[in-house]
Design a protein around this motif. Structure first.
Motif, PDB file in Angstrom:
ATOM      1  N   LEU A 121       0.840  -1.199   0.000  1.00  0.00           N
ATOM      2  CA  LEU A 121       0.000   0.000   0.000  1.00  0.00           C
ATOM      3  C   LEU A 121       0.875   1.247   0.000  1.00  0.00           C
ATOM      4  N   LEU A 129      -2.793  -2.567  -6.454  1.00  0.00           N
ATOM      5  CA  LEU A 129      -3.377  -1.352  -5.890  1.00  0.00           C
ATOM      6  C   LEU A 129      -3.159  -0.151  -6.800  1.00  0.00           C
ATOM      7  N   LEU A 180      -9.452   0.208  -2.943  1.00  0.00           N
ATOM      8  CA  LEU A 180      -9.270  -1.082  -2.264  1.00  0.00           C
ATOM      9  C   LEU A 180     -10.343  -2.072  -2.698  1.00  0.00           C
ATOM     10  N   TRP A 214      -6.707  -8.600  -6.651  1.00  0.00           N
ATOM     11  CA  TRP A 214      -5.900  -8.838  -5.458  1.00  0.00           C
ATOM     12  C   TRP A 214      -6.124 -10.251  -4.912  1.00  0.00           C
TER      13      TRP A 214
END
Ligand SMILES: Nc1ncnc2c1ncn2[C@@H]1O[C@H](COP(=O)(O)OP(=O)(O)OP(=O)(O)O)[C@@H](O)[C@H]1O
Ligand SMILES: [Mg+2]
Lengths: 225, 214, 255
Positions: free
Chosen positions: A38, A107, A142, A149
């Motif tokens: 992140l 991300l 997210l 992801w």
């Protein structure tokens, strides 16, 4: 032909213990990778030029070299600089640092997809740049990143299988021990493969369930564009 | 031993790394493409079987599959670790490459097939002259990614004793007690290999791109 | 005595429970241009696909000249080369130039030499006014140009009949004219054509007969004059009125 099924009876306990370690490795690696990933993604998208390049370089290097080499550098190489890690610690680090590079890319992709439009919208109501990132961009990014992801936990679970090469006592290490005890390498590793498969399928089902739970109506339409 | 000798000792493993990759990647592509064609055009039963193959092979860690195949192959025929390892790695990759080819075949729209059939081309001709040329182009970016993975995964044959880059680094690291330098050097070589391959395939993609106005 | 090229008898097509059309009869004579009109979902595309054997009818027969193409054991690929098809969304082969698109059938199906195929393909491209675009890829051509390549590709096979499935409905209004002009010329040259279209100007001017289909039935067919000026059924009048209104609007938009 199916003698290897018998290995579950004989080595079942050991396999279970090893599988536990494997899951632990996956969880820790995933967590380190997420936090660092992140940060890398944010650095990549919103940092000053030099930080963007640094993050980009990190991602390229960790994705461009084998995990096994990274693991060996950490476990065998870093002690020369006075940084000595236990086997497990080295494995956590290698998996986490490696996974971070991949998670950062997932991300980054979704942050870019959310785009500058949302940033402008946030700024237009008076939020600061980092407030907009925190309250507007990231919550959407997210969720948007979740489908792609969700490959990462499974992918990571599979890559943990190499850490027995620095003698971490995971499922593969238990397999190797059983293989040397029985001299039936094919049979034992088949049994080990089945245990991995079960873990992968279970994790896959769990992730699919989570994906359904956290779905925002209409959100997926945006992704497809 | 000076630095040059140190590096060139590790670099001498490159020939094995490249060799393993050059065997594993094409053999995986060959098997993967055939399986993908069966998957997409072979009817329901074939699709089910291929799906099972893909799910199982891609659900097992590459090193576990590598060990199974390596020991199974070595039991049957007398192959060197290099060959057995390379071919096994190719089998591992075949499932991933099958998915790449399948994805590409499916994203060439079914309408293209219909257009070809309307001109009078047979089914196989339509696949051969209309679908495949377009699918190949679509497959290059994900295939480039797979090529990078196979280069990196070639380091796994280290565990089978093949004297590739990582094994060489380990040997000289042990004899010189300079592990950090040895493994960092190995990392640099791998990185260059991956980088060059990716760049090359990127150029190929650009070269094959179908011209169009923006 | 007119010579029938395409004869459809008692044709029925269903998808599962869903009956698309039933007991359909239609004859297309040599050199005729037949325009099929009708509301969306009526089965017009399905009918053309049946004729080209891209889908199989459930019952009934289709003859091309004297050959029953719906007969068991018919070589579909053989039949298709004698029937040209032009699609709504062009379906050009994206990886081939205009020339390559037209040549593919010639070299691979007709097994012509590369040289002969090039010559023939260039001739067909010239016929649709695109000789100067031969080396452009579909992505470098306008929609109208792509559709003309699609027509040239079908023409190159020297078909007995050309099928058009709404060839202009995916086009911007200003590009429709060039495609219709090519089709008009083709009709004048004596090509046998079966055209699904909503371009009423084209139907009125070019069609020998207009066929109005609705809900899987042929409601009425006749010459443009009969259909536009003295339709037998109120439904025909209603539909033509509506579609002409729409078409007129489109024309105004183009200006
Ligand atoms: N492959 C298929 N499977 C099931 N149903 C189909 C299939 N193709 C067409 N249909 C159905 O058949 C009916 C007729 O479709 P068709 O495309 O022939 O109509 P159309 O007259 O060409 O309409 P449009 O003007 O919209 O093109 C529609 O209800 C459609 O949903
Ligand atoms: Mg239609």
């Amino acid at each position: 032909m199916l003698t290897w099924l018998g290995y579950f009876e004989r080595f079942g306990k050991n396999f279970l213990r090893g599988a536990g370690v494997t899951l632990e490795l996956t969880a820790v690696g995933l967590a380190i990778g997420f936090v660092l990933g992140l940060l890398l993604a944010l650095a990549r998208c919103y940092g000053p030029k030099w930080l963007q390049q640094l993050a980009g370089g990190y991602i390229a290097v960790f994705r461009g070299t084998p995990l096994l080499v990274q693991l060996f550098i950490i476990y065998y190489g870093l002690p020369e600089l006075g940084l000595t890690f236990s086997q497990n610690m080295a494995a956590y680090l290698a998996l986490g640092l490696n996974s971070a590079a991949y998670q950062a890319e997932y991300l980054r992709g979704s942050i870019n997809a959310i785009g500058s439009a949302q940033m402008q919208a946030g700024r237009s109501i008076g939020l600061s740049k980092w407030q907009t990132i925190g309250y507007v961009v990231l919550p959407q990014a997210l969720r948007l990143a979740l489908p792609s992801w969700s490959n990462e936990p499974i992918s990571l679970l599979k890559t943990t299988a190499i850490v027995f090469l620095i003698a971490v006592q995971d499922l593969m290490a238990e397999g190797k021990r059983a293989a040397t005890a029985t001299f039936d390498f094919v049979g034992v590793y088949l049994a080990v493969a089945v245990v991995y498969l079960v873990m992968v399928f279970a994790l896959d089902a769990l992730l699919k369930f989570l994906e359904r739970k956290t779905k925002i109506p209409g959100m997926d339409v945006e992704t497809r564009r | 031993m000076d630095f040059g000798q140190f590096i060139s000792y590790i670099a001498s493993g490159t020939i094995y790394t490249v060799g393993v990759t050059l065997i594993a990647l094409p053999s995986g592509l060959l098997i993967g493409t055939m399986l993908a064609l069966l998957y997409v055009y072979g009817g329901k039963t074939a699709a089910r079987v291929m799906n099972l193959y893909s799910t199982i092979f891609r659900g097992i860690p590459p090193i576990v599959l590598l060990f199974i195949l390596f020991f199974a192959v070595s039991k049957g025929i007398n192959l060197s670790a290099f060959w057995a390892g390379s071919l096994s790695l190719g089998m591992v990759s075949s499932a991933y490459q099958m998915e790449i080819v399948r994805g590409a075949l499916l994203s060439v729209s079914g309408d293209q097939l219909m257009g070809a059939r309307a001109v009078g081309l047979g089914r196989l001709q339509a696949i051969r002259y209309v679908v495949l040329p377009q699918a190949v182009r679509l497959a290059i970016p994900p295939w480039s990614n797979e090529a990078a993975i196979v280069i990196k995964d070639s380091s796994l044959v280290y565990a089978l004793g093949v004297p590739e880059i990582l094994r060489k680094a380990q040997l000289i690291g042990a004899s010189s007690q300079r592990y950090l330098l040895a493994y960092l050097s190995a990392a640099v070589i791998y990185f260059l290999l991956v980088f060059a391959t990716t760049k090359l395939l990127n150029m190929l993609e650009k070269k094959l791109a179908i011209p169009s106005n923006p | 005595m007119p010579k029938p090229i395409l004869t459809i008898k008692n044709l029925t097509k269903t998808y599962g429970e869903n009956v698309i059309f039933q007991h359909l009869d239609l004859t297309v004579n040599e050199g005729d241009t037949i325009v099929i009109i009708g509301p969306s979902g009526t089965g017009k595309s399905t009918l053309l696909r049946c004729v080209n054997l891209l889908t199989r009818p459930n019952d009934g027969q289709i003859w091309l000249d004297d050959m029953e193409i719906t007969a068991k054991g018919t070589d579909e690929d053989q039949v298709r080369q004698h029937i040209g098809m032009v699609f709504q969304n062009f379906l050009l082969f994206n990886h081939l130039t205009a020339l390559g698109n037209v040549k593919l059938g010639l070299t691979r199906v007709k097994k012509m030499s590369d040289e002969a195929a090039t010559k023939k393909a260039m001739h067909e491209l010239a016929r649709v006014g695109l000789a100067d675009r031969a080396n452009h890829y579909p992505g470098q051509l306008s929609g109208g140009q792509q559709q003309r390549v699609g027509i040239a590709r079908a023409l190159a096979m020297d078909p007995r009949i050309m099928l058009f499935d709404e060839p202009t409905s995916a086009l911007d209004p200003e590009l429709i004219g060039e495609v219709l002009e090519v089709m008009r010329q083709l009709s004048l040259d004596g090509m046998t054509m079966l055209v699904v279209t909503h371009e009423m100007g084209f139907a009125r001017e070019v069609a020998d007969r207009i066929v109005f289909m609705e809900k899987g039935y042929i409601v009425e067919e006749g010459s443009p004059d009969e259909m536009f000026n003295h339709p037998k059924f109120p439904r025909t009048r209603e539909f033509l009125w509506k579609i002409t209104e729409l078409y007129g609007k489109k024309e105004k938009d183009a200006e």
